[in-house]
Design a protein around this motif. Structure first.
Motif, PDB file in Angstrom:
ATOM      1  N   MET A 189       0.831  -1.206   0.000  1.00 37.06           N
ATOM      2  CA  MET A 189       0.000   0.000   0.000  1.00 37.06           C
ATOM      3  C   MET A 189       0.862   1.252   0.000  1.00 37.06           C
ATOM      4  SD  MET A 189      -2.913  -1.273   2.710  1.00 37.06           S
ATOM      5  CE  MET A 189      -4.031   0.145   2.570  1.00 37.06           C
ATOM      6  N   VAL A 190       1.923   1.245   0.779  1.00 39.66           N
ATOM      7  CA  VAL A 190       2.838   2.396   0.792  1.00 39.66           C
ATOM      8  C   VAL A 190       3.393   2.639  -0.605  1.00 39.66           C
ATOM      9  CG1 VAL A 190       5.066   3.240   1.652  1.00 39.66           C
ATOM     10  CG2 VAL A 190       3.448   2.157   3.229  1.00 39.66           C
ATOM     11  N   HIS A 191       3.785   1.569  -1.303  1.00 37.66           N
ATOM     12  CA  HIS A 191       4.378   1.714  -2.631  1.00 37.66           C
ATOM     13  C   HIS A 191       3.349   2.199  -3.650  1.00 37.66           C
ATOM     14  CE1 HIS A 191       7.350   0.930  -5.754  1.00 37.66           C
ATOM     15  NE2 HIS A 191       6.422   0.292  -6.456  1.00 37.66           N
ATOM     16  N   ALA A 192       2.107   1.745  -3.509  1.00 36.52           N
ATOM     17  CA  ALA A 192       1.067   2.094  -4.480  1.00 36.52           C
ATOM     18  C   ALA A 192       0.451   3.449  -4.225  1.00 36.52           C
ATOM     19  CB  ALA A 192      -0.028   1.030  -4.477  1.00 36.52           C
ATOM     20  N   LEU A 193       0.631   3.981  -3.014  1.00 40.30           N
ATOM     21  CA  LEU A 193      -0.056   5.220  -2.630  1.00 40.30           C
ATOM     22  C   LEU A 193       0.892   6.356  -2.255  1.00 40.30           C
ATOM     23  CD1 LEU A 193      -2.769   3.430  -0.522  1.00 40.30           C
ATOM     24  CD2 LEU A 193      -3.282   4.913  -2.464  1.00 40.30           C
ATOM     25  N   GLY A 194       2.201   6.109  -2.263  1.00 35.99           N
ATOM     26  CA  GLY A 194       3.116   7.158  -1.842  1.00 35.99           C
ATOM     27  C   GLY A 194       4.510   6.956  -2.390  1.00 35.99           C
ATOM     28  N   VAL A 195       5.374   7.888  -2.024  1.00 34.92           N
ATOM     29  CA  VAL A 195       6.795   7.853  -2.371  1.00 34.92           C
ATOM     30  C   VAL A 195       7.551   7.979  -1.059  1.00 34.92           C
ATOM     31  CG1 VAL A 195       8.658   9.186  -3.421  1.00 34.92           C
ATOM     32  CG2 VAL A 195       6.555   8.763  -4.706  1.00 34.92           C
ATOM     33  N   ALA A 196       8.380   7.005  -0.742  1.00 33.72           N
ATOM     34  CA  ALA A 196       9.018   7.018   0.578  1.00 33.72           C
ATOM     35  C   ALA A 196      10.319   6.248   0.548  1.00 33.72           C
ATOM     36  CB  ALA A 196       8.079   6.411   1.625  1.00 33.72           C
ATOM     37  N   GLY A 197      11.189   6.572   1.520  1.00 36.22           N
ATOM     38  CA  GLY A 197      12.460   5.877   1.673  1.00 36.22           C
ATOM     39  C   GLY A 197      13.618   6.829   1.644  1.00 36.22           C
ATOM     40  N   THR A 198      14.745   6.382   1.138  1.00 31.57           N
ATOM     41  CA  THR A 198      15.915   7.237   0.995  1.00 31.57           C
ATOM     42  C   THR A 198      15.719   8.191  -0.188  1.00 31.57           C
ATOM     43  OG1 THR A 198      17.028   5.719  -0.520  1.00 31.57           O
ATOM     44  CG2 THR A 198      17.385   5.366   1.858  1.00 31.57           C
ATOM     45  N   THR A 199      16.620   9.144  -0.305  1.00 26.42           N
ATOM     46  CA  THR A 199      16.553  10.071  -1.432  1.00 26.42           C
ATOM     47  C   THR A 199      16.575   9.321  -2.755  1.00 26.42           C
ATOM     48  OG1 THR A 199      17.616  11.867  -0.199  1.00 26.42           O
ATOM     49  CG2 THR A 199      17.742  11.972  -2.596  1.00 26.42           C
ATOM     50  N   GLU A 200      17.488   8.369  -2.889  1.00 24.36           N
ATOM     51  CA  GLU A 200      17.593   7.616  -4.145  1.00 24.36           C
ATOM     52  C   GLU A 200      16.323   6.833  -4.428  1.00 24.36           C
ATOM     53  OE1 GLU A 200      20.497   4.240  -6.255  1.00 24.36           O
ATOM     54  OE2 GLU A 200      20.902   4.964  -4.226  1.00 24.36           O
ATOM     55  N   GLN A 201      15.798   6.154  -3.402  1.00 27.61           N
ATOM     56  CA  GLN A 201      14.579   5.365  -3.592  1.00 27.61           C
ATOM     57  C   GLN A 201      13.396   6.249  -3.968  1.00 27.61           C
ATOM     58  OE1 GLN A 201      14.579   3.619   0.313  1.00 27.61           O
ATOM     59  NE2 GLN A 201      15.531   1.693  -0.371  1.00 27.61           N
ATOM     60  N   ALA A 202      13.258   7.383  -3.292  1.00 33.28           N
ATOM     61  CA  ALA A 202      12.116   8.263  -3.530  1.00 33.28           C
ATOM     62  C   ALA A 202      12.198   8.923  -4.902  1.00 33.28           C
ATOM     63  CB  ALA A 202      12.034   9.311  -2.431  1.00 33.28           C
ATOM     64  N   ARG A 203      13.376   9.372  -5.285  1.00 34.84           N
ATOM     65  CA  ARG A 203      13.520  10.003  -6.599  1.00 34.84           C
ATOM     66  C   ARG A 203      13.264   8.989  -7.715  1.00 34.84           C
ATOM     67  NH1 ARG A 203      15.606  15.136  -6.910  1.00 34.84           N
ATOM     68  NH2 ARG A 203      16.223  14.771  -9.073  1.00 34.84           N
ATOM     69  N   GLU A 204      13.707   7.763  -7.505  1.00 35.93           N
ATOM     70  CA  GLU A 204      13.466   6.725  -8.508  1.00 35.93           C
ATOM     71  C   GLU A 204      11.971   6.439  -8.646  1.00 35.93           C
ATOM     72  OE1 GLU A 204      14.462   1.972  -9.198  1.00 35.93           O
ATOM     73  OE2 GLU A 204      15.781   3.190  -7.910  1.00 35.93           O
ATOM     74  N   ARG A 205      11.268   6.382  -7.513  1.00 34.21           N
ATOM     75  CA  ARG A 205       9.833   6.103  -7.564  1.00 34.21           C
ATOM     76  C   ARG A 205       9.079   7.259  -8.212  1.00 34.21           C
ATOM     77  NH1 ARG A 205       5.797   3.263  -8.852  1.00 34.21           N
ATOM     78  NH2 ARG A 205       4.019   3.149  -7.419  1.00 34.21           N
ATOM     79  N   LEU A 206       9.436   8.487  -7.886  1.00 30.83           N
ATOM     80  CA  LEU A 206       8.778   9.643  -8.490  1.00 30.83           C
ATOM     81  C   LEU A 206       9.020   9.664  -9.995  1.00 30.83           C
ATOM     82  CD1 LEU A 206       7.107  12.195  -7.885  1.00 30.83           C
ATOM     83  CD2 LEU A 206       9.264  13.439  -7.654  1.00 30.83           C
ATOM     84  N   ALA A 207      10.225   9.314 -10.416  1.00 30.68           N
ATOM     85  CA  ALA A 207      10.533   9.274 -11.847  1.00 30.68           C
ATOM     86  C   ALA A 207       9.700   8.210 -12.546  1.00 30.68           C
ATOM     87  CB  ALA A 207      12.018   9.018 -12.059  1.00 30.68           C
ATOM     88  N   GLU A 208       9.473   7.071 -11.880  1.00 31.72           N
ATOM     89  CA  GLU A 208       8.630   6.017 -12.451  1.00 31.72           C
ATOM     90  C   GLU A 208       7.220   6.539 -12.713  1.00 31.72           C
ATOM     91  OE1 GLU A 208       8.653   2.847  -9.677  1.00 31.72           O
ATOM     92  OE2 GLU A 208      10.650   2.110 -10.214  1.00 31.72           O
ATOM     93  N   LEU A 209       6.691   7.293 -11.769  1.00 34.07           N
ATOM     94  CA  LEU A 209       5.346   7.832 -11.942  1.00 34.07           C
ATOM     95  C   LEU A 209       5.286   8.795 -13.119  1.00 34.07           C
ATOM     96  CD1 LEU A 209       4.343   8.503  -8.214  1.00 34.07           C
ATOM     97  CD2 LEU A 209       3.735   6.542  -9.640  1.00 34.07           C
ATOM     98  N   GLN A 210       6.291   9.664 -13.219  1.00 31.39           N
ATOM     99  CA  GLN A 210       6.290  10.638 -14.306  1.00 31.39           C
ATOM    100  C   GLN A 210       6.542   9.988 -15.657  1.00 31.39           C
ATOM    101  OE1 GLN A 210       8.875  13.827 -12.207  1.00 31.39           O
ATOM    102  NE2 GLN A 210       7.486  14.947 -13.557  1.00 31.39           N
ATOM    103  N   ASP A 211       7.299   8.906 -15.669  1.00 32.23           N
ATOM    104  CA  ASP A 211       7.533   8.200 -16.924  1.00 32.23           C
ATOM    105  C   ASP A 211       6.328   7.356 -17.315  1.00 32.23           C
ATOM    106  OD1 ASP A 211      10.061   9.241 -17.101  1.00 32.23           O
ATOM    107  OD2 ASP A 211      11.052   7.485 -16.244  1.00 32.23           O
ATOM    108  N   GLY A 212       5.400   7.170 -16.380  1.00 36.46           N
ATOM    109  CA  GLY A 212       4.208   6.389 -16.643  1.00 36.46           C
ATOM    110  C   GLY A 212       3.019   7.249 -16.994  1.00 36.46           C
ATOM    111  N   PHE A 213       1.987   7.184 -16.165  1.00 40.99           N
ATOM    112  CA  PHE A 213       0.707   7.795 -16.512  1.00 40.99           C
ATOM    113  C   PHE A 213       0.549   9.215 -15.992  1.00 40.99           C
ATOM    114  CE2 PHE A 213      -3.955   8.242 -16.254  1.00 40.99           C
ATOM    115  CZ  PHE A 213      -4.273   7.898 -17.564  1.00 40.99           C
ATOM    116  N   VAL A 214       1.385   9.632 -15.061  1.00 41.39           N
ATOM    117  CA  VAL A 214       1.213  10.897 -14.354  1.00 41.39           C
ATOM    118  C   VAL A 214       1.847  12.042 -15.138  1.00 41.39           C
ATOM    119  CG1 VAL A 214       1.781  12.175 -12.247  1.00 41.39           C
ATOM    120  CG2 VAL A 214       1.092   9.771 -12.106  1.00 41.39           C
ATOM    121  N   ASP A 215       1.067  13.086 -15.390  1.00 34.42           N
ATOM    122  CA  ASP A 215       1.603  14.282 -16.049  1.00 34.42           C
ATOM    123  C   ASP A 215       2.262  15.219 -15.040  1.00 34.42           C
ATOM    124  OD1 ASP A 215       0.551  13.637 -18.677  1.00 34.42           O
ATOM    125  OD2 ASP A 215      -1.417  14.201 -17.904  1.00 34.42           O
ATOM    126  N   LEU A 216       1.557  15.471 -13.941  1.00 32.21           N
ATOM    127  CA  LEU A 216       2.001  16.461 -12.963  1.00 32.21           C
ATOM    128  C   LEU A 216       1.858  15.886 -11.558  1.00 32.21           C
ATOM    129  CD1 LEU A 216       2.767  19.278 -11.908  1.00 32.21           C
ATOM    130  CD2 LEU A 216       0.397  19.999 -12.293  1.00 32.21           C
TER     131      LEU A 216
END
Length: 326
Positions: free
Chosen positions: A274-301
């Motif tokens: 649930m944390v992975h599907a609903l948020g971005v969390a962890g270390t800087t590297e982990q969080a930036r990677e997850r945010l990039a995944e969202l932007q490379d996927g369906f999320v515009d903003l």
């Protein structure tokens, strides 16, 4: 689009100071929440005066406590101060907030949203002529538009409310819709937009992205997201249903424990999935990677949202870690 940042309420941190920092860090927009204690439009006027280029939005202004005309006037006023940087973010809020705080019956929220947005858009129009509207809830007649080009983003969870986005809005702000479920939820918008003669690809998908970053204690960052999810699932039926589309048993357990008063047990029931599907969390590297995944996927903003559970030092480390220029 560069990520946006949901500003903290004034009782948590100074939103104007955070907004100027966000602009320096390269965030493309800043969004002011509003529930109780601080007027979003007044606060955004201060932010407009302190910033130069970052876009400014309400996330969200509910459609019950202000008339369509007042919403349009407020948005137009900030847009003038901000030299055209305003976005009007609207939503239906919750029965708890509307009835117990504002003393207004929570009736026909989706219809109210549709008529409020339609009228506000006409009042904000740059076209010639006067505005009239004969709806089921609102009837207005013969007033000139304000001449401001302000986009409207609407926060919508259920399918009926998503159809309001499809027919009218420039953007969609989903909150607590699991990220993997956004494409399926958007299908309602695509279908209705086509029926209305609109191109759904022009509707910006701008979800809240609850975020917490700590290089020293990534588990504490993930726990902040657990607390955020537990709060919303426990307090709002619409949020619970959105989460339950992917996590039916887990969402039910979280809600039951929260409503029984066991906040810690509710938080503990929020799983790693649930944390992975609903948020971005962890270390800087982990969080930036997850945010990039969202932007490379369906999320515009993505609208980076630092929960209250990550207030203080973790909040600033999160804002800095996820900044486009960070």
């Amino acid at each position: 689009m560069q990520p946006g940042l949901l500003l903290p309420p004034a009782d948590v941190m100074d939103p104007t100071g955070v907004a100027t920092t966000a602009e320096q860090l390269g965030y493309g927009s800043v969004w002011m929440p509003e529930l109780w204690g601080s007027d979003a439009f007044v606060q955004l006027s201060a932010v407009a005066d302190a910033t130069e280029d970052v876009r400014l939005g309400t996330a969200i202004a509910n459609v019950f406590s202000r008339s369509p005309a007042v919403l349009a006037m407020a948005a137009a006023t900030v847009d003038r101060y901000a030299a055209g940087r305003m976005v009007l973010g609207t939503g239906v809020s919750t029965a708890k907030a509307i009835e117990d705080l504002h003393g207004i019956d929570y009736e026909n929220p989706v219809r109210r949203a549709h008529e409020t947005i339609a009228i506000a858009q006409r009042y904000l129009s740059t076209e010639d002529g006067t505005v009239s509207y004969d709806g089921k809830i609102f009837q207005v007649e013969d007033f000139e538009p304000l001449g401001r080009d302000v986009p409207v983003y609407h926060a919508a969870l259920g399918p009926a409310n998503r159809r309001v986005v499809a027919r009218l809005a420039d953007g969609w702000i989903p909150h607590n819709v699991p990220f993997p479920d956004l494409p399926a939820a958007f299908e309602d918008i695509e279908e209705t937009a086509a029926e209305a003669g609109r191109d759904a690809s022009e509707i910006t998908v701008a979800p809240y992205v609850p975020s917490a970053v700590s290089d020293d204690d990534p588990d504490a960052a993930r726990d902040a997201i657990r607390g955020h999810v537990a709060y919303y699932v426990g307090n709002g039926e619409g949020y619970r249903k959105a989460v339950a589309q992917r996590f039916p048993e887990e969402a039910g357990t979280v809600a039951d424990r929260w409503q029984a008063g066991d906040r810690d047990a509710a938080k503990a029931a929020v799983t790693d999935e649930m944390v992975h599907a609903l948020g971005v969390a962890g270390t800087t590297e982990q969080a930036r990677e997850r945010l990039a995944e969202l932007q490379d996927g369906f999320v515009d903003l993505p609208i980076v949202t630092v929960p209250r559970q990550a207030a203080g030092e973790m909040a600033m480390s999160t804002i800095q870690a996820l900044a486009p220029d960070g």
